[in-house]
Scaffold this motif. Sequence first.
Motif, PDB file in Angstrom:
ATOM      1  N   MET A  17       0.844  -1.190   0.000  1.00  0.00           N
ATOM      2  CA  MET A  17       0.000   0.000   0.000  1.00  0.00           C
ATOM      3  C   MET A  17       0.880   1.241   0.000  1.00  0.00           C
ATOM      4  SD  MET A  17      -3.157  -0.990   2.492  1.00  0.00           S
ATOM      5  CE  MET A  17      -4.269   0.085   1.575  1.00  0.00           C
ATOM      6  N   ILE A  18       0.341   2.317  -0.556  1.00  0.00           N
ATOM      7  CA  ILE A  18       1.065   3.586  -0.596  1.00  0.00           C
ATOM      8  C   ILE A  18       0.419   4.540   0.403  1.00  0.00           C
ATOM      9  CG2 ILE A  18       1.733   5.551  -2.013  1.00  0.00           C
ATOM     10  CD1 ILE A  18       1.621   3.760  -4.433  1.00  0.00           C
ATOM     11  N   ARG A  19       1.231   5.123   1.268  1.00  0.00           N
ATOM     12  CA  ARG A  19       0.723   6.076   2.263  1.00  0.00           C
ATOM     13  C   ARG A  19       0.791   7.493   1.716  1.00  0.00           C
ATOM     14  NH1 ARG A  19       2.281   1.893   5.423  1.00  0.00           N
ATOM     15  NH2 ARG A  19       0.993   1.492   7.264  1.00  0.00           N
ATOM     16  N   HIS A  20      -0.279   8.244   2.006  1.00  0.00           N
ATOM     17  CA  HIS A  20      -0.374   9.642   1.603  1.00  0.00           C
ATOM     18  C   HIS A  20      -0.716  10.472   2.833  1.00  0.00           C
ATOM     19  CE1 HIS A  20      -0.822   8.473  -2.731  1.00  0.00           C
ATOM     20  NE2 HIS A  20      -1.413   7.420  -2.186  1.00  0.00           N
ATOM     21  N   ARG A  21      -0.359  11.726   2.790  1.00  0.00           N
ATOM     22  CA  ARG A  21      -0.888  12.691   3.751  1.00  0.00           C
ATOM     23  C   ARG A  21      -2.117  13.313   3.101  1.00  0.00           C
ATOM     24  NH1 ARG A  21      -1.066  13.633   8.974  1.00  0.00           N
ATOM     25  NH2 ARG A  21       1.082  12.873   9.019  1.00  0.00           N
ATOM     26  N   ILE A  22      -3.300  13.099   3.705  1.00  0.00           N
ATOM     27  CA  ILE A  22      -4.540  13.638   3.165  1.00  0.00           C
ATOM     28  C   ILE A  22      -4.970  14.838   3.994  1.00  0.00           C
ATOM     29  CG2 ILE A  22      -5.889  11.951   4.514  1.00  0.00           C
ATOM     30  CD1 ILE A  22      -8.056  12.099   2.377  1.00  0.00           C
ATOM     31  N   SER A  23      -5.398  15.887   3.319  1.00  0.00           N
ATOM     32  CA  SER A  23      -5.941  17.072   3.982  1.00  0.00           C
ATOM     33  C   SER A  23      -7.366  17.270   3.482  1.00  0.00           C
ATOM     34  CB  SER A  23      -5.099  18.313   3.668  1.00  0.00           C
ATOM     35  OG  SER A  23      -3.779  18.155   4.127  1.00  0.00           O
ATOM     36  N   THR A  24      -8.318  17.196   4.386  1.00  0.00           N
ATOM     37  CA  THR A  24      -9.712  17.401   4.028  1.00  0.00           C
ATOM     38  C   THR A  24     -10.500  17.747   5.279  1.00  0.00           C
ATOM     39  OG1 THR A  24     -11.621  16.449   2.854  1.00  0.00           O
ATOM     40  CG2 THR A  24     -10.400  14.969   4.297  1.00  0.00           C
ATOM     41  N   GLY A  25     -11.515  18.554   5.117  1.00  0.00           N
ATOM     42  CA  GLY A  25     -12.316  18.936   6.272  1.00  0.00           C
ATOM     43  C   GLY A  25     -11.520  19.682   7.319  1.00  0.00           C
ATOM     44  N   HIS A  26     -10.438  20.376   6.892  1.00  0.00           N
ATOM     45  CA  HIS A  26      -9.596  21.185   7.781  1.00  0.00           C
ATOM     46  C   HIS A  26      -8.827  20.364   8.793  1.00  0.00           C
ATOM     47  CE1 HIS A  26     -11.508  24.624   5.941  1.00  0.00           C
ATOM     48  NE2 HIS A  26     -12.681  24.107   6.226  1.00  0.00           N
ATOM     49  N   VAL A  27      -8.550  19.091   8.457  1.00  0.00           N
ATOM     50  CA  VAL A  27      -7.625  18.277   9.240  1.00  0.00           C
ATOM     51  C   VAL A  27      -6.706  17.541   8.269  1.00  0.00           C
ATOM     52  CG1 VAL A  27      -9.230  17.924  11.156  1.00  0.00           C
ATOM     53  CG2 VAL A  27      -9.104  16.220   9.324  1.00  0.00           C
ATOM     54  N   SER A  28      -5.562  17.096   8.783  1.00  0.00           N
ATOM     55  CA  SER A  28      -4.654  16.261   8.011  1.00  0.00           C
ATOM     56  C   SER A  28      -4.527  14.909   8.697  1.00  0.00           C
ATOM     57  CB  SER A  28      -3.276  16.924   7.897  1.00  0.00           C
ATOM     58  OG  SER A  28      -3.356  18.106   7.123  1.00  0.00           O
ATOM     59  N   ALA A  29      -4.359  13.866   7.903  1.00  0.00           N
ATOM     60  CA  ALA A  29      -4.240  12.521   8.444  1.00  0.00           C
ATOM     61  C   ALA A  29      -3.466  11.680   7.444  1.00  0.00           C
ATOM     62  CB  ALA A  29      -5.624  11.935   8.712  1.00  0.00           C
TER      63      ALA A  29
ATOM     64  N   GLN B 269      -0.823  14.245  -0.592  1.00  0.00           N
ATOM     65  CA  GLN B 269       0.607  14.495  -0.736  1.00  0.00           C
ATOM     66  C   GLN B 269       1.344  13.232  -0.307  1.00  0.00           C
ATOM     67  OE1 GLN B 269       1.964  17.212  -2.021  1.00  0.00           O
ATOM     68  NE2 GLN B 269       0.025  18.334  -2.209  1.00  0.00           N
ATOM     69  N   PRO B 270       2.515  12.956  -0.897  1.00  0.00           N
ATOM     70  CA  PRO B 270       3.290  11.788  -0.449  1.00  0.00           C
ATOM     71  C   PRO B 270       3.586  11.878   1.041  1.00  0.00           C
ATOM     72  CG  PRO B 270       4.207  12.710  -2.461  1.00  0.00           C
ATOM     73  CD  PRO B 270       3.171  13.695  -1.977  1.00  0.00           C
ATOM     74  N   SER B 271       3.596  10.732   1.707  1.00  0.00           N
ATOM     75  CA  SER B 271       3.832  10.707   3.150  1.00  0.00           C
ATOM     76  C   SER B 271       4.939   9.725   3.489  1.00  0.00           C
ATOM     77  CB  SER B 271       2.559  10.322   3.905  1.00  0.00           C
ATOM     78  OG  SER B 271       2.829  10.141   5.279  1.00  0.00           O
ATOM     79  N   SER B 272       5.778  10.105   4.433  1.00  0.00           N
ATOM     80  CA  SER B 272       6.819   9.205   4.920  1.00  0.00           C
ATOM     81  C   SER B 272       6.444   8.633   6.283  1.00  0.00           C
ATOM     82  CB  SER B 272       8.151   9.950   5.034  1.00  0.00           C
ATOM     83  OG  SER B 272       8.017  11.073   5.900  1.00  0.00           O
TER      84      SER B 272
END
Length: 293
Positions: free
Chosen positions: A1-13, A40-43
Amino acid sequence: MIRHRISTGHVSAVLALDEDLDPTAAQALGPFLPGGWNLQPSSAAAGTTDVEVTVGDAGITGDMRTVRIRLPRCAADSNTLAYVTYTALERARQHHRKVTVHATALHTPGGQSVLLFGAKGSGKTSTALALAERGWTHAGDDLVVLGEYHEGVLAVWPGKPTAALRDQLQPLAPKPQQALEPFAAGPAPLGWTVRLAVHPRLATASLAPATPLSVNERLRLHENLARYIAGLPTPLNGVDGMPYGPVWPLDTPDCARWRSHLIPRLADTRFDYLHAPNPEEAADLLAEEVQVR
């Protein structure tokens, strides 16, 4: 699986997606969700995933840390991916002291936010459009984000930046979407909460205090604040498919306690009932009240 940084609803996860899953359609929907939907790509290290999406028979499981969603291929590669991950991250929003609510919001010329509650068809959108013509700024239609910031100050973050208005000459036709302009760029402190009812049989526009809150009003607020985390039905087979989904086990005792805490906070701000025969008179009354305060 590929991990991403998601930003939505004024939070990031952190969002983990199957490697062959295509988020293009979900990203195209992003501008139309409260706070957007961006990847966005996430480490991020293993074990820090907030939401995990795989391809398979529709379903959901999870624990206190990660929500695991399975979507059919047709849904996983559609904008359904954005809808379901937005809903799944409601728990993260509430841990960040924010909550998605069914409401319309505007910023007054003085820089405070006004939150318009009301049932479907109560005139929230039409009144908001009339207020924009009077110099107010849209902050979201139908879906907005309410929360606390700056040492517990109640605030409203920008919500859905489009509105759907029914053509009165074609009441059964699909409601076209229109962009809301001008639209807020950021949050504003909550100055006024209004439960709105616009109906042509009303003789005149009137305002009445909603506080102290009745038992019915408290129940309505509890339902609204818990709507997303309690499992608002979400289509898992694509927005063109069956319009329902499972009830998701997203809630926690901490989130429930925080939502209960918000209700007396709302009662501590100005909270009124507004009744009017049409949106123009509702907007006039709201604008006049803001000017004299």
